[in-house]
Scaffold this motif. Structure first.
Motif, PDB file in Angstrom:
ATOM      1  N   GLY A 158      10.743  77.273  41.698  1.00 36.01           N
ATOM      2  CA  GLY A 158      10.459  78.559  41.069  1.00 36.01           C
ATOM      3  C   GLY A 158      10.419  78.485  39.560  1.00 36.01           C
ATOM      4  N   LYS A 159      10.470  77.258  39.007  1.00 36.32           N
ATOM      5  CA  LYS A 159      10.481  77.071  37.557  1.00 36.32           C
ATOM      6  C   LYS A 159       9.292  76.229  37.114  1.00 36.32           C
ATOM      7  CE  LYS A 159      14.489  79.116  37.446  1.00 36.32           C
ATOM      8  NZ  LYS A 159      14.597  80.508  36.942  1.00 36.32           N
ATOM      9  N   LYS A 160       8.623  76.721  36.059  1.00 35.96           N
ATOM     10  CA  LYS A 160       7.469  75.989  35.549  1.00 35.96           C
ATOM     11  C   LYS A 160       7.867  74.827  34.645  1.00 35.96           C
ATOM     12  CE  LYS A 160       5.534  79.605  33.673  1.00 35.96           C
ATOM     13  NZ  LYS A 160       4.556  80.483  32.976  1.00 35.96           N
ATOM     14  N   ILE A 161       9.031  74.960  33.993  1.00 31.71           N
ATOM     15  CA  ILE A 161       9.450  73.962  33.004  1.00 31.71           C
ATOM     16  C   ILE A 161      10.814  73.400  33.389  1.00 31.71           C
ATOM     17  CG2 ILE A 161      10.038  73.568  30.586  1.00 31.71           C
ATOM     18  CD1 ILE A 161       8.173  75.850  29.853  1.00 31.71           C
ATOM     19  N   SER A 162      10.881  72.084  33.470  1.00 32.03           N
ATOM     20  CA  SER A 162      12.157  71.431  33.784  1.00 32.03           C
ATOM     21  C   SER A 162      12.511  70.360  32.762  1.00 32.03           C
ATOM     22  CB  SER A 162      12.095  70.799  35.182  1.00 32.03           C
ATOM     23  OG  SER A 162      11.026  69.857  35.258  1.00 32.03           O
ATOM     24  N   ALA A 163      11.570  70.067  31.850  1.00 34.11           N
ATOM     25  CA  ALA A 163      11.815  69.037  30.834  1.00 34.11           C
ATOM     26  C   ALA A 163      11.064  69.408  29.558  1.00 34.11           C
ATOM     27  CB  ALA A 163      11.359  67.671  31.345  1.00 34.11           C
TER      28      ALA A 163
ATOM     29  N   ASN B 183      17.600  92.616  28.780  1.00 30.87           N
ATOM     30  CA  ASN B 183      16.434  92.838  29.636  1.00 30.87           C
ATOM     31  C   ASN B 183      15.163  92.272  28.993  1.00 30.87           C
ATOM     32  OD1 ASN B 183      17.948  94.155  31.582  1.00 30.87           O
ATOM     33  ND2 ASN B 183      17.588  96.185  30.720  1.00 30.87           N
ATOM     34  N   ALA B 184      15.031  92.468  27.684  1.00 35.43           N
ATOM     35  CA  ALA B 184      13.857  91.950  26.971  1.00 35.43           C
ATOM     36  C   ALA B 184      13.833  90.428  27.014  1.00 35.43           C
ATOM     37  CB  ALA B 184      13.869  92.443  25.530  1.00 35.43           C
ATOM     38  N   ARG B 185      15.004  89.817  26.854  1.00 39.39           N
ATOM     39  CA  ARG B 185      15.077  88.353  26.918  1.00 39.39           C
ATOM     40  C   ARG B 185      14.705  87.846  28.310  1.00 39.39           C
ATOM     41  NH1 ARG B 185      19.802  89.069  23.888  1.00 39.39           N
ATOM     42  NH2 ARG B 185      21.081  88.788  25.751  1.00 39.39           N
TER      43      ARG B 185
ATOM     44  N   ASP C  33       9.352  81.169  34.860  1.00 35.14           N
ATOM     45  CA  ASP C  33       9.170  81.430  36.290  1.00 35.14           C
ATOM     46  C   ASP C  33       7.772  81.055  36.768  1.00 35.14           C
ATOM     47  OD1 ASP C  33      11.727  82.332  36.334  1.00 35.14           O
ATOM     48  OD2 ASP C  33      11.229  84.467  36.476  1.00 35.14           O
ATOM     49  N   THR C  34       7.707  80.487  37.944  1.00 32.40           N
ATOM     50  CA  THR C  34       6.439  80.084  38.545  1.00 32.40           C
ATOM     51  C   THR C  34       5.740  81.273  39.191  1.00 32.40           C
ATOM     52  OG1 THR C  34       7.302  77.863  39.035  1.00 32.40           O
ATOM     53  CG2 THR C  34       5.376  78.595  40.285  1.00 32.40           C
ATOM     54  N   ASP C  35       4.433  81.405  38.895  1.00 33.05           N
ATOM     55  CA  ASP C  35       3.603  82.366  39.626  1.00 33.05           C
ATOM     56  C   ASP C  35       3.203  81.656  40.913  1.00 33.05           C
ATOM     57  OD1 ASP C  35       1.542  83.890  40.702  1.00 33.05           O
ATOM     58  OD2 ASP C  35       0.793  84.515  38.746  1.00 33.05           O
ATOM     59  N   VAL C  36       3.929  81.936  41.976  1.00 26.58           N
ATOM     60  CA  VAL C  36       3.783  81.170  43.213  1.00 26.58           C
ATOM     61  C   VAL C  36       2.358  81.231  43.763  1.00 26.58           C
ATOM     62  CG1 VAL C  36       4.582  80.909  45.593  1.00 26.58           C
ATOM     63  CG2 VAL C  36       6.207  81.474  43.778  1.00 26.58           C
TER      64      VAL C  36
ATOM     65  N   ARG D  19      11.952  85.168  29.216  1.00 30.11           N
ATOM     66  CA  ARG D  19      12.314  83.975  29.971  1.00 30.11           C
ATOM     67  C   ARG D  19      11.434  83.817  31.206  1.00 30.11           C
ATOM     68  NH1 ARG D  19      13.706  82.934  34.407  1.00 30.11           N
ATOM     69  NH2 ARG D  19      13.956  85.145  34.917  1.00 30.11           N
ATOM     70  N   SER D  20      11.236  84.926  31.911  1.00 30.48           N
ATOM     71  CA  SER D  20      10.425  84.876  33.122  1.00 30.48           C
ATOM     72  C   SER D  20       8.994  84.450  32.822  1.00 30.48           C
ATOM     73  CB  SER D  20      10.427  86.254  33.804  1.00 30.48           C
ATOM     74  OG  SER D  20       9.648  86.236  34.978  1.00 30.48           O
ATOM     75  N   ALA D  21       8.442  84.986  31.733  1.00 33.36           N
ATOM     76  CA  ALA D  21       7.066  84.633  31.357  1.00 33.36           C
ATOM     77  C   ALA D  21       6.943  83.153  31.014  1.00 33.36           C
ATOM     78  CB  ALA D  21       6.611  85.490  30.181  1.00 33.36           C
TER      79      ALA D  21
END
Length: 306
Positions: free
Chosen positions: A33-38, A258-260, A269-272, A264-266
């Motif tokens: 569910g995460k686009k960035i891991s490194a 909430n804004a953060r 988070d992965t757009d599945v 963070r999600s943008a």
């Protein structure tokens, strides 16, 4: 021709490796569910995510401090209400004792109730908070007030307790010292006294007997008790103002969090749905490339020479 064939197969192998890596990366994004891991995936986004993580950690600490400050302010407000109730009753008794028609026995009865009020005020001054610390503690000392064997009361420390940090560059003093609540009363001689000493002196005067003495003592006590009432009211008003400010800070912290989370999600988070489509496309290209390479690999040198 040998060189050309080698280049072709090397290029194809590189493409296969790249496509396989892309497929694995997309599949990992879907599963985690995460686009960035490194950091290598997006340095700017990774650094921004680190900043958001630190801000959230700070917010957690501030949130705990806000909860503590709210609890202390609420307890202070409740305790000060009880203090005001006791002082108001003391003021009523002072008015009664000033009546010249009362007997010494009557005044001694009043003195008994005033002694009970004084004891209650001492107990209220020594109230402890949820942490087991004195609610009206000072910057120094371990108790708000101490009572000697002869009944005299003194303050256990001096100075106001430091304010609690509740946000970046924002702090709120959640408690007040016993000196600020119960002390600092004018004694009529240019100095100051405290409500405990005022009541003790007045009680002694009532027990001593004599209408003239009681009347004079009642006037002096009434002035000091009214000053104590005004002071307790001022402190309670300050407590209310600080509680209102804390509510604003708490709301602002929640809005910022909430804004953060949106940021963070943008970033993270992965757009599945989009990732699945991308994975399917990558796998299709990978399979087509593999099939083409396999087919070409089956050709013999004679096929090239025809």
């Amino acid at each position: 021709m040998t060189i050309g064939i080698n280049q072709f197969f090397n290029t194809a192998a590189s493409q296969l490796s790249s496509l396989s890596a892309q497929a694995d990366a997309i599949n990992n994004q879907i599963s985690t569910g995460k686009k960035i891991s490194a950091p290598s995936q997006d340095v700017v986004a990774y650094n921004r995510l680190a900043q958001i993580k630190q801000a959230n950690a700070d917010n957690t600490t501030y949130g705990s401090n806000i909860s503590l400050a709210k609890s202390l302010l609420q307890q202070s407000d409740t305790t000060l209400t009880a203090v005001t109730t006791q002082l108001q009753r003391a003021a009523e008794l002072t008015t009664q004792a000033a009546n010249g028609t009362l007997s010494d026995a009557n005044r001694k009865t009043i003195a008994i109730e005033l002694q009970s009020i004084r004891d209650d005020l001492v107990n209220l001054a020594g109230t402890t908070d949820a942490r087991g610390q004195p609610l009206f503690g000072a910057a120094t000392g371990t108790t708000a007030v101490t009572q000697a064997a002869d009944g005299s009361v003194s303050f256990g420390g001096t100075g106001e307790v430091p304010a609690i940090p509740v946000g970046d560059g924002t702090d709120i003093r959640a408690t007040d010292s016993a000196q600020r609540v119960f002390g600092g009363l004018p004694n009529g001689s240019g100095g100051t006294t405290d409500i405990f000493a005022v009541l003790s002196t007045y009680i002694s005067a009532l027990n001593a007997g004599g209408t003239a003495t009681a009347t004079a003592a009642s006037g002096t006590a009434a002035t000091a008790i009214q000053a104590a009432l005004n002071q307790a009211s001022d402190v309670q008003g300050s407590v209310g103002a600080r509680a209102a400010r804390l509510d604003i800070v708490s709301t602002q912290a929640s809005d910022a969090a909430n804004a953060r989370d949106v940021d963070r999600s943008a970033l993270e988070d992965t757009d599945v749905s989009t990732a699945i489509i991308s994975l399917q496309k990558t796998i299709s290209i990978l399979q087509a490339t593999q099939a083409s390479l396999t087919k070409l690999g089956q050709l013999s040198l004679f096929d090239y020479l025809r």
